[in-house]
Design an enzyme around this catalytic site. Structure first.
Site, PDB file in Angstrom:
ATOM      1  N   GLY A   1       0.815  -1.208   0.000  1.00  0.00           N
ATOM      2  CA  GLY A   1       0.000   0.000   0.000  1.00  0.00           C
ATOM      3  C   GLY A   1       0.850   1.260   0.000  1.00  0.00           C
ATOM      4  CE1 TYR A   2       5.062   5.441   3.512  1.00  0.00           C
ATOM      5  CE2 TYR A   2       6.772   4.556   2.087  1.00  0.00           C
ATOM      6  CZ  TYR A   2       6.319   5.540   2.951  1.00  0.00           C
ATOM      7  OH  TYR A   2       7.127   6.615   3.246  1.00  0.00           O
ATOM      8  CB  THR A   3       5.195   0.330  -2.782  1.00  0.00           C
ATOM      9  OG1 THR A   3       6.151  -0.111  -1.822  1.00  0.00           O
ATOM     10  CG2 THR A   3       5.858   0.425  -4.145  1.00  0.00           C
TER      11      THR A   3
ATOM     12  CB  ALA B   1       0.373   5.607  -1.142  1.00  0.00           C
ATOM     13  CE  LYS B   2       5.078   8.424   1.202  1.00  0.00           C
ATOM     14  NZ  LYS B   2       4.886   9.871   1.508  1.00  0.00           N
TER      15      LYS B   2
END
Length: 255
Positions: free
Chosen positions: A159-161, A163-164
């Site tokens: 999810g973080y990847t 989003a970023k």
């Protein structure tokens, strides 16, 4: 012979900067750096009331206003964004973020949804509102906090990847539309910085050793390592810089 640079181009005196996620870590470091350069600060965070960043900013002789907001709550983001837009700030630093670690095959969907909401969707919604007055007057600076994972896949942080990676794309998309209207949109991509978000990695001896072995600078970054990049992108020194994603990573991406 070219004329020496005027260091006054980095002076932010008379400017007002909004910094989200300003209560600690990278956000607090950027808020302090901008205040040191002369800007008044509006700090927005879910935990802003418990932070000392206001004291730090005021100690630099600048004004500080703290606003509480949960960036996972669309209604709060829109309400806060509209209120801040009425103040017509000069600089917006979209730094608020969260991270959830779990293997992709077992990654909870509610964790995915919250990371995307906080790290990407709320950034867009807030920027739409706050950039409105900037576009009307033909001047402003928008700075996103991207990541090394805007360029790489990472491990156990799908999810973080996502989003970023989205933040990197959003930076370029907004820049394409707003550079002709006098608003610079850029991003900083921090490397492995010693903050709460990386605590789990630093406390894992094997992961920490592997990470340090790849960083040419040979150390974890500090929040104040981002100060120069933040002031540069917030100042007139970057008036011809648009759609850039500036790594501050101790050389990680060059390895």
């Amino acid at each position: 012979m070219s004329r020496p640079a005027d260091l006054g181009m980095f002076d932010l005196t008379g400017k007002t900067a909004v910094v989200t996620g300003a209560s600690r870590g990278i956000g607090a470091g950027i808020a302090e750096a901008l205040a040191t350069a002369g800007a008044d600060i509006i700090g927005v965070s879910a935990n802003i009331a418990a932070s000392t960043i206001g004291e730090t900013v005021r100690a630099r002789g600048r004004r500080f206003q703290g606003i509480q907001a949960d960036f996972g709550d669309r209604g709060q983001v829109l309400e806060v964004g509209a209120a801040i837009a009425d103040l017509s700030p000069d600089i917006l630093v979209n730094n608020a973020g969260t991270i959830e670690r779990a293997p992709a095959a077992e990654h909870p969907l509610d964790a995915w949804d919250r990371v995307l909401a906080v790290n990407l969707s709320s950034q867009f919604a807030l920027t739409q509102l706050i950039a409105g007055p900037m576009l009307e007057r033909g001047a402003g600076k928008v700075i996103f906090t991207a990541s090394l994972l805007s360029f790489q896949g990472g491990i156990n942080v799908p999810g973080y990847t996502a989003a970023k990676s989205g933040v990197a794309g959003l930076t370029k998309a907004l820049s394409n539309e707003w550079a002709p209207r006098g608003v610079n949109v850029n991003a900083i991509a921090p490397g492995y910085i010693a903050t709460d978000n990386t605590r789990a990695l630093r406390e894992d001896a094997d992961r920490s050793e592997a990470i340090l072995a790849r960083i040419p600078a040979g150390r974890w970054g500090r929040a104040d390592d981002l100060a120069g990049a933040a002031v540069f992108l917030a100042s007139t020194a970057s008036d011809y810089v648009d759609g850039a994603i500036l790594p501050v990573d101790g050389g990680w991406l060059g390895r």
